[in-house]
Design a protein around this motif. Structure first.
Motif, PDB file in Angstrom:
ATOM      1  N   PHE A 142     -21.000   5.170  26.759  1.00  0.00           N
ATOM      2  CA  PHE A 142     -22.136   4.259  26.873  1.00  0.00           C
ATOM      3  C   PHE A 142     -22.503   4.075  28.344  1.00  0.00           C
ATOM      4  O   PHE A 142     -23.687   4.125  28.721  1.00  0.00           O
ATOM      5  CB  PHE A 142     -21.790   2.916  26.234  1.00  0.00           C
ATOM      6  CG  PHE A 142     -22.849   1.855  26.393  1.00  0.00           C
ATOM      7  CD1 PHE A 142     -24.104   2.000  25.829  1.00  0.00           C
ATOM      8  CD2 PHE A 142     -22.580   0.698  27.116  1.00  0.00           C
ATOM      9  CE1 PHE A 142     -25.082   1.021  25.973  1.00  0.00           C
ATOM     10  CE2 PHE A 142     -23.550  -0.282  27.272  1.00  0.00           C
ATOM     11  CZ  PHE A 142     -24.793  -0.131  26.703  1.00  0.00           C
ATOM     12  N   LEU A 143     -21.499   3.888  29.199  1.00  0.00           N
ATOM     13  CA  LEU A 143     -21.754   3.703  30.623  1.00  0.00           C
ATOM     14  C   LEU A 143     -22.324   4.968  31.253  1.00  0.00           C
ATOM     15  O   LEU A 143     -23.235   4.909  32.090  1.00  0.00           O
ATOM     16  CB  LEU A 143     -20.462   3.301  31.329  1.00  0.00           C
ATOM     17  CG  LEU A 143     -20.577   2.922  32.805  1.00  0.00           C
ATOM     18  CD1 LEU A 143     -21.532   1.757  32.994  1.00  0.00           C
ATOM     19  CD2 LEU A 143     -19.204   2.587  33.367  1.00  0.00           C
ATOM     20  N   ARG A 144     -21.823   6.123  30.829  1.00  0.00           N
ATOM     21  CA  ARG A 144     -22.348   7.392  31.344  1.00  0.00           C
ATOM     22  C   ARG A 144     -23.844   7.522  31.038  1.00  0.00           C
ATOM     23  O   ARG A 144     -24.637   7.908  31.893  1.00  0.00           O
ATOM     24  CB  ARG A 144     -21.579   8.557  30.711  1.00  0.00           C
ATOM     25  CG  ARG A 144     -21.929   9.922  31.305  1.00  0.00           C
ATOM     26  CD  ARG A 144     -21.262  11.034  30.502  1.00  0.00           C
ATOM     27  NE  ARG A 144     -19.826  10.862  30.426  1.00  0.00           N
ATOM     28  CZ  ARG A 144     -18.973  11.252  31.372  1.00  0.00           C
ATOM     29  NH1 ARG A 144     -19.428  11.848  32.457  1.00  0.00           N
ATOM     30  NH2 ARG A 144     -17.675  11.062  31.220  1.00  0.00           N
ATOM     31  N   ASP A 145     -24.230   7.162  29.819  1.00  0.00           N
ATOM     32  CA  ASP A 145     -25.645   7.238  29.433  1.00  0.00           C
ATOM     33  C   ASP A 145     -26.490   6.266  30.251  1.00  0.00           C
ATOM     34  O   ASP A 145     -27.604   6.599  30.680  1.00  0.00           O
ATOM     35  CB  ASP A 145     -25.807   6.948  27.942  1.00  0.00           C
ATOM     36  CG  ASP A 145     -25.257   8.070  27.070  1.00  0.00           C
ATOM     37  OD1 ASP A 145     -25.049   9.176  27.588  1.00  0.00           O
ATOM     38  OD2 ASP A 145     -25.022   7.817  25.867  1.00  0.00           O
ATOM     39  N   LEU A 146     -25.978   5.048  30.459  1.00  0.00           N
ATOM     40  CA  LEU A 146     -26.693   4.057  31.260  1.00  0.00           C
ATOM     41  C   LEU A 146     -26.967   4.579  32.666  1.00  0.00           C
ATOM     42  O   LEU A 146     -28.090   4.486  33.183  1.00  0.00           O
ATOM     43  CB  LEU A 146     -25.881   2.761  31.363  1.00  0.00           C
ATOM     44  CG  LEU A 146     -25.872   1.790  30.188  1.00  0.00           C
ATOM     45  CD1 LEU A 146     -24.891   0.656  30.469  1.00  0.00           C
ATOM     46  CD2 LEU A 146     -27.269   1.220  29.938  1.00  0.00           C
ATOM     47  N   MET A 147     -25.952   5.127  33.291  1.00  0.00           N
ATOM     48  CA  MET A 147     -26.075   5.594  34.668  1.00  0.00           C
ATOM     49  C   MET A 147     -27.049   6.780  34.768  1.00  0.00           C
ATOM     50  O   MET A 147     -27.860   6.855  35.697  1.00  0.00           O
ATOM     51  CB  MET A 147     -24.703   5.995  35.212  1.00  0.00           C
ATOM     52  CG  MET A 147     -23.755   4.819  35.411  1.00  0.00           C
ATOM     53  SD  MET A 147     -24.352   3.691  36.706  1.00  0.00           S
ATOM     54  CE  MET A 147     -23.036   2.464  36.710  1.00  0.00           C
ATOM     55  N   THR A 148     -26.972   7.676  33.824  1.00  0.00           N
ATOM     56  CA  THR A 148     -27.861   8.834  33.839  1.00  0.00           C
ATOM     57  C   THR A 148     -29.313   8.412  33.676  1.00  0.00           C
ATOM     58  O   THR A 148     -30.208   8.908  34.379  1.00  0.00           O
ATOM     59  CB  THR A 148     -27.457   9.827  32.728  1.00  0.00           C
ATOM     60  OG1 THR A 148     -26.093  10.216  32.916  1.00  0.00           O
ATOM     61  CG2 THR A 148     -28.335  11.068  32.767  1.00  0.00           C
ATOM     62  N   ARG A 149     -29.568   7.479  32.758  1.00  0.00           N
ATOM     63  CA  ARG A 149     -30.941   6.989  32.569  1.00  0.00           C
ATOM     64  C   ARG A 149     -31.479   6.311  33.825  1.00  0.00           C
ATOM     65  O   ARG A 149     -32.679   6.353  34.095  1.00  0.00           O
ATOM     66  CB  ARG A 149     -31.006   6.009  31.394  1.00  0.00           C
ATOM     67  CG  ARG A 149     -30.867   6.627  30.038  1.00  0.00           C
ATOM     68  CD  ARG A 149     -31.424   5.716  28.953  1.00  0.00           C
ATOM     69  NE  ARG A 149     -30.783   4.421  28.900  1.00  0.00           N
ATOM     70  CZ  ARG A 149     -29.699   4.141  28.172  1.00  0.00           C
ATOM     71  NH1 ARG A 149     -29.120   5.095  27.447  1.00  0.00           N
ATOM     72  NH2 ARG A 149     -29.187   2.926  28.159  1.00  0.00           N
ATOM     73  N   ALA A 150     -30.592   5.677  34.589  1.00  0.00           N
ATOM     74  CA  ALA A 150     -31.013   4.944  35.789  1.00  0.00           C
ATOM     75  C   ALA A 150     -31.289   5.854  36.974  1.00  0.00           C
ATOM     76  O   ALA A 150     -31.865   5.419  37.973  1.00  0.00           O
ATOM     77  CB  ALA A 150     -29.949   3.910  36.165  1.00  0.00           C
TER      78      ALA A 150
END
Length: 281
Positions: A232-240
């Motif tokens: 979940f955190l990996r996806d958040l960071m990539t989107r940002a």
């Protein structure tokens, strides 16, 4: 210190007793109206927290340079006396438990420090080691644009530290907060991150009446805490707009001799690179 679980996509396994405690949390959840009210009033509750505890709650973080080598003085001698010092922005600075130990280590960084709580910023500025030759503190809500709040107009950051900060926000604000963080950084800047992981002891110890929904909890003092999974955190960071340089679960043992508590803590920790070359869909 404990173990580092590199590349592990699962947190620690729970005992039967811990699984039972988690199940009992669902017996009585925080109702939606109460949860929304506390999260809307987050600044008030953090201000009250610092009014009650002043500088006496959190311990100084002397572990940061051990965990994040980016904070150590660079061996690159290109920063002469006329060269600008590399910049660090600490998000959620509180009363200075991160920045003052860092200054004591004779870091070459110029530090900007911000917090959601105006009272926390006041306490930090009142510290005997606060000196604007080394550090400038300011109040900021990171769900709003960060750059206009920085005391030196137009200043972009080489490093940003975000330690136990994202978990204190409403989950619906995670994306916008991380985009704001990315926007305040230089191209090639690095975000240093640590936060709570799913199945951390702090999560397991909540009783009925504190769980808002899965992974989101209301503390006794009115503040909230979210517990992260790596993907979940990996996806958040990539989107940002970040590239993941390193992201792991890490296990640390904390010992409270006064209360005779020996706890296994579980965190997510990572380093993330700002790069405009990343295509965010």
């Amino acid at each position: 210190m404990g173990d580092v679980w590199e590349g592990k996509t699962q947190g620690r396994s729970l005992s039967e007793e811990e699984q039972s405690r988690l199940s009992r949390q669902d017996e009585r959840r925080v109702n939606e109206f109460k949860a929304n009210k506390f999260q809307r009033e987050a600044q008030k509750h953090w201000d009250l927290f610092y009014k009650r505890n002043t500088t006496n709650f959190f311990k100084d973080r002397h572990w940061t340079t051990r965990e994040f080598q980016d904070l150590l003085p660079s061996s690159d001698d290109s920063h002469g006396t006329d060269s600008p010092r590399p910049t660090l922005l600490e998000l959620g600075c509180g009363v200075g438990n991160f920045v003052f130990p860092l200054i004591e280590e004779d870091t070459s960084l110029f530090i900007y420090a911000c917090d959601f709580s105006p009272r926390a910023v006041e306490l930090l500025k009142a510290h005997s080691k606060y000196n604007e030759d080394h550090i400038k503190a300011f109040q900021c809500d990171i769900t709003q644009s960060i750059t206009p709040r920085v005391p030196d107009p137009g200043q972009k950051m080489d490093l940003v530290s975000m330690v136990f900060v994202l978990s204190a926000l409403r989950p619906c604000d995670f994306d916008v907060a991380l985009r704001n963080v990315c926007d305040c950084m230089k191209e090639g800047g690095v975000l240093l991150f640590r936060d709570y992981a799913v199945n951390d002891m702090a999560m397991v110890r909540f009783g009925p009446g504190h769980k808002i929904r899965d992974q989101l909890y209301l503390r006794q003092d009115g503040t909230t805490s979210y517990f992260f999974e790596i993907e979940f955190l990996r996806d958040l960071m990539t989107r940002a707009g970040f590239k993941v340089l390193h992201l792991d679960y890490i296990q640390r043992k904390t010992v409270n001799k006064k209360e005779n508590v020996d706890a296994e803590r579980l965190f997510v920790q990572g380093r993330f690179l700002k790069s405009t070359k990343i295509i965010v869909k």
